[in-house]
Design a protein around this motif. Structure first.
Motif, short mmCIF file in Angstrom:
data_model
loop_
_atom_site.label_atom_id
_atom_site.label_comp_id
_atom_site.label_asym_id
_atom_site.label_seq_id
_atom_site.Cartn_x
_atom_site.Cartn_y
_atom_site.Cartn_z
N CYS A 151 -5.89 4.98 32.70
CA CYS A 151 -6.94 5.48 31.80
C CYS A 151 -6.45 6.69 31.01
O CYS A 151 -6.71 6.80 29.80
N GLY A 152 -5.75 7.60 31.69
CA GLY A 152 -5.21 8.77 30.98
C GLY A 152 -4.25 8.39 29.88
O GLY A 152 -4.29 8.94 28.78
N SER A 153 -3.38 7.42 30.15
CA SER A 153 -2.39 6.99 29.15
C SER A 153 -3.04 6.25 27.99
O SER A 153 -2.67 6.44 26.82
N LEU A 154 -4.05 5.41 28.29
CA LEU A 154 -4.72 4.66 27.24
C LEU A 154 -5.50 5.58 26.30
O LEU A 154 -5.48 5.39 25.08
N LEU A 155 -6.17 6.58 26.87
CA LEU A 155 -6.90 7.54 26.03
C LEU A 155 -5.94 8.32 25.14
O LEU A 155 -6.22 8.57 23.97
N ALA A 156 -4.80 8.71 25.72
CA ALA A 156 -3.79 9.42 24.92
C ALA A 156 -3.26 8.53 23.81
O ALA A 156 -3.00 9.00 22.69
N LEU A 157 -3.08 7.24 24.10
CA LEU A 157 -2.58 6.30 23.09
C LEU A 157 -3.56 6.17 21.93
O LEU A 157 -3.15 6.08 20.77
N VAL A 158 -4.86 6.19 22.23
CA VAL A 158 -5.87 6.14 21.17
C VAL A 158 -5.72 7.33 20.23
O VAL A 158 -5.74 7.18 19.00
N HIS A 159 -5.54 8.52 20.79
CA HIS A 159 -5.37 9.72 19.96
C HIS A 159 -4.13 9.61 19.08
O HIS A 159 -4.16 9.96 17.89
N VAL A 160 -3.03 9.13 19.66
CA VAL A 160 -1.77 9.04 18.90
C VAL A 160 -1.88 8.00 17.79
O VAL A 160 -1.40 8.23 16.67
N VAL A 161 -2.51 6.87 18.08
CA VAL A 161 -2.70 5.84 17.04
C VAL A 161 -3.51 6.40 15.87
O VAL A 161 -3.20 6.15 14.70
N LEU A 162 -4.54 7.18 16.18
CA LEU A 162 -5.35 7.77 15.12
C LEU A 162 -4.57 8.82 14.33
O LEU A 162 -4.81 9.02 13.14
#
Length: 311
Positions: A151-162
């Motif tokens: 979950c921590g990695s997926l949330l971080a990935l969302v921020h980076v994609v944005l």
């Protein structure tokens, strides 16, 4: 984009605008604290690995916290130390900067969730001791830990994609000592409204939500501790839980102030200090707090040292 703008391929980390002498002093101090962070968390991991009495769910989650603290500090601090030293070219290219932002967010999110898992473990141990061994099986603990990391990695990935969808066409100076997400967004030459909304929503989800769960757990734990008849049992339970509460207070307090308080109340230099606190001081203090207030950790250290002396 106007004709005189160019796409940014690297950023300049402004860091701390101090005199060269003070920067060198800070470099030495922060290097020492970073070494203490690595040694302290490494010692915790070593004790948990070597002492079979610490092979319990509580120390399983504590070992994950130690790994996060080492990784968290190693992601931000080395670059800061390099820039504080004699390095005149305080630049970081776009891809490493994006990776640093991703890792920074991933470790921060994961630590929030691991702290919640630790509070749930203590809640089950104190409030439901007869069911503890059944519910907190190794398979369940592994699933909880893996879920926290995922979950921590997926949330971080969302921020980076944005972030990657935004154009960065100048200026290229990040007023921070690493690629902190809010400082990076200030350089985008496009509307960052969606990014800001996602950051706030994720802060509510990953900070406020977990903090409420931790507080509810510990309110019930406190009530259960007060009902313990044995003075020794009450002291042991309170010692372990108070150590965890110290870690929770340090981490959640500084992070909530950083990402949820009105920005007008926290100028950029103050935000750097807050970032420094949970990038360097928190990871260093966590093993210190836990070892000083936890009799089992101190006992494990004595046993390991005694074995080494015997050999």
């Amino acid at each position: 984009m106007t004709k005189n703008q160019t796409w940014v391929t690297e950023f300049i980390l402004l860091g701390f605008p101090l005199s060269l002498r003070i920067q060198m002093l800070l470099s030495g101090l922060f290097s020492l604290l970073y070494v203490f962070t690595l040694l302290g968390n490494g010692a915790i991991l070593g004790l948990i690995w070597l002492d079979s009495r610490l092979h319990t769910p509580m120390y399983f989650f504590l070992s994950h916290l130690a790994i996060i603290d080492i990784s968290y500090a190693s992601n931000n601090v080395p670059k800061m130390l390099t820039n504080l030293g004699l390095n005149k070219r305080k630049t970081i290219s776009f891809v490493p900067c994006t990776m640093q932002t991703f890792l920074y967010m991933a470790f921060a999110h994961t630590e929030c969730l691991i702290l919640v898992m630790m509070s749930y473990d203590r809640y089950m141990a104190v409030c439901h001791p007869l069911q503890y061994s059944v519910i907190m099986r190794w398979g369940v603990c592994t699933v909880l830990a893996v879920t926290s990391w995922a979950c921590g990695s997926l949330l971080a990935l969302v921020h980076v994609v944005l972030i990657l969808r935004l154009p960065f066409c100048g200026p290229h100076e990040i007023n921070h000592f690493f690629c902190e997400i809010l400082s990076v967004l200030k350089l985008a030459c496009a509307d960052t409204w969606l990014n800001q909304v996602v950051i706030f929503a994720s802060s509510v989800f990953i900070l406020v939500g977990p903090l409420c769960l931790v507080l509810v757990s510990y309110s019930r734990i406190l009530a259960a501790i007060l009902r313990i008849q044995s003075g020794e049992g009450r002291r042991k339970a309170f010692s372990t839980c108070s150590s965890h509460l110290c870690m929770v207070g340090l981490f959640f307090g500084s992070t909530i102030v950083m990402y949820m308080a009105p920005k007008s109340r926290h100028p950029e230099e103050q935000q750097k200090v807050l970032s420094l606190f949970y990038s360097l001081f928190n990871p260093m203090l966590n093993p210190l707090i836990y070892s000083l207030r936890n009799a089992e950790v101190k006992g494990a250290l004595k046993r390991v040292l005694w074995k080494q002396r015997s050999k």
